[in-house]
Design an enzyme around this catalytic site. Structure first.
Site, PDB file in Angstrom:
ATOM      1  N   ASP A 153       6.193   0.405  -3.985  1.00  0.00           N
ATOM      2  CA  ASP A 153       5.759   1.937  -4.643  1.00  0.00           C
ATOM      3  C   ASP A 153       6.642   2.854  -3.856  1.00  0.00           C
ATOM      4  OD1 ASP A 153       4.558   1.998  -2.093  1.00  0.00           O
ATOM      5  OD2 ASP A 153       2.909   3.126  -2.784  1.00  0.00           O
ATOM      6  N   GLU A 200      -5.866   0.418  -8.457  1.00  0.00           N
ATOM      7  CA  GLU A 200      -4.477   0.332  -8.717  1.00  0.00           C
ATOM      8  C   GLU A 200      -3.978   1.034  -9.906  1.00  0.00           C
ATOM      9  OE1 GLU A 200      -2.359   0.003  -6.490  1.00  0.00           O
ATOM     10  OE2 GLU A 200      -3.257  -1.450  -5.088  1.00  0.00           O
ATOM     11  N   TYR A 241       4.753  -3.084 -10.160  1.00  0.00           N
ATOM     12  CA  TYR A 241       4.135  -2.951  -8.790  1.00  0.00           C
ATOM     13  C   TYR A 241       2.667  -3.373  -9.034  1.00  0.00           C
ATOM     14  CZ  TYR A 241       1.068  -0.479  -5.971  1.00  0.00           C
ATOM     15  OH  TYR A 241      -0.072  -0.196  -5.023  1.00  0.00           O
TER      16      TYR A 241
END
Length: 358
Positions: A144, A43, A126
């Site tokens: 996102d 991520e 996020y």
DNA sequence: AATACGTGGCC
DNA sequence: TGGCCAAGTAT
């Protein structure tokens, strides 16, 4: 579970992408959740970065630092060098800091709630939601750029970004199911990445085509609306590639903060907005037989850099604040792409040489 | 809240 | 070919 989530998860079961950091729905059905370290690492790397660009870096990091404790114990310089080329280098510094915090304060384990995750360096709204949902099955709203596009089209949201973010978040929260929230988040992102694309979306294949308000209109592609972007100014400077007779070049390390923070560079002048085009060797790090090697152009997010490149052969001597580095060892340096460009402009085989002698 | 922060690929 | 875009965060 609402209509959207049910249809989307059914589509995901059939059409999900297989990615190195992902545990597919078949394995998850047997109770397997992905390793939080893998989810976190991916991520962070995927922030504003394409899957294709991330893959080799993810593999490299995992092979070299298999667990978060390994990353915590690593040399920061080695981490920066491994990150070189991926961009947004504050991510790498925060990655290292985060690993250290986890090793020191959390026994090398990841917290499993949004709030505790968000408190860690480099983890924002996020990423905290994504890790909580994907690695710990928590029903967080994961928003996102893909989700923004999918949701603004589903509901034909006419408010431009970034003003529309609160509404998008609220809509996403409503849609997020209590069951399989991680798969739902990844399904939304897969949908945005493979069908609900910025240009020429494949609406005919979309599992949500029947309920998409934008598709019912005339032009789904016009969503999301966006505020106009500021123009990108041009800055100019000079870079000095000093080479010794025994094939070393002079490198420095940039300060921790700001552009390319903590990364390696060849000596350069300041990068200014002046447009007179005059870039001489007056600002060179020392007197030498500097030869002009032309210009490299590099586009950053918020400005375009035109760097005049100068090369000196048979340079020598101690230089304060710099280090003479073997060209053959440049592969181990934390050189951002713009610096590799400048060095290659002066010494075309510089990085070929470093590959031939590992 | 607006801005700083990389890079490469695509059309 | 230049603008847009990619799983955003920190300040």
């Amino acid at each position: 579970m609402d209509h959207f989530a049910r249809k989307l998860l059914a589509w995901y079961d059939r059409h999900h992408r297989d990615l190195p950091w992902r545990v597919g729905p078949a394995d998850k059905a047997e109770g397997t959740l992905p390793d939080p370290y893998h989810v976190w690492l991916s991520e962070i790397m995927l922030q504003q970065t394409t899957v294709q660009a991330v893959k080799p870096y993810f593999d490299k990091f995992l092979a070299r630092w298999p667990r978060v404790d390994d990353l915590a114990a690593a040399d920061t310089d080695a981490v920066m060098a491994a990150w070189a080329g991926l961009g947004y280098y504050a991510r790498a510094r925060n990655l290292k800091k985060c690993a250290e915090v986890l090793a020191r304060d959390h026994g090398g384990r990841f917290p499993d709630t949004f709030d505790d995750l968000k408190a860690l360096p480099g983890i924002g709204d996020y990423t905290a939601a994504a890790i909580a949902a994907i690695a710990f099955d928590r029903p967080e709203a994961v928003v996102d750029g893909n989700v923004e596009r999918v949701v603004t089209r589903l509901f034909a949201i006419e408010t431009p970004l970034p003003s529309a973010k609160p509404e998008i978040r609220a809509r996403t929260k409503e849609m997020t199911p209590q069951e399989r929230p991680g798969d739902f988040a990844q399904a939304m992102m897969d949908l945005g990445a493979t069908l609900c694309t910025p240009k020429r979306p494949a609406c005919v294949l979309c599992p949500l085509r029947e309920e998409c308000t934008a598709l019912a209109g005339d032009d789904p592609q016009r969503f999301p609306l966006k505020m106009p972007k500021a123009a990108r100014p041009v800055r100019r400077g000079a870079a000095f590639v000093a080479e010794t007779a025994d094939r070393k070049i002079l490198l420095r390390t940039r300060t921790e903060k700001g552009l390319l923070g903590g990364m390696a560079e060849v000596p350069t002048t300041g990068w200014t907005a002046r447009t007179d085009g005059e870039t001489g060797t007056d600002a060179a790090p020392f007197a030498a037989d500097w030869r002009s090697k032309g210009e490299v152009v590099h586009v950053f997010t918020h400005f375009e850099l035109r760097l005049a490149v100068f090369h000196a052969e048979r340079a020598e001597g101690p230089v304060s604040g710099g280090r003479w580095t073997k060209i053959a060892a440049l592969g181990e340096e934390a050189l951002p792409s713009v610096m590799k460009k400048a060095i290659t402009q002066a010494i075309p085989d510089a990085f070929k040489a470093s590959r031939e002698r590992p």
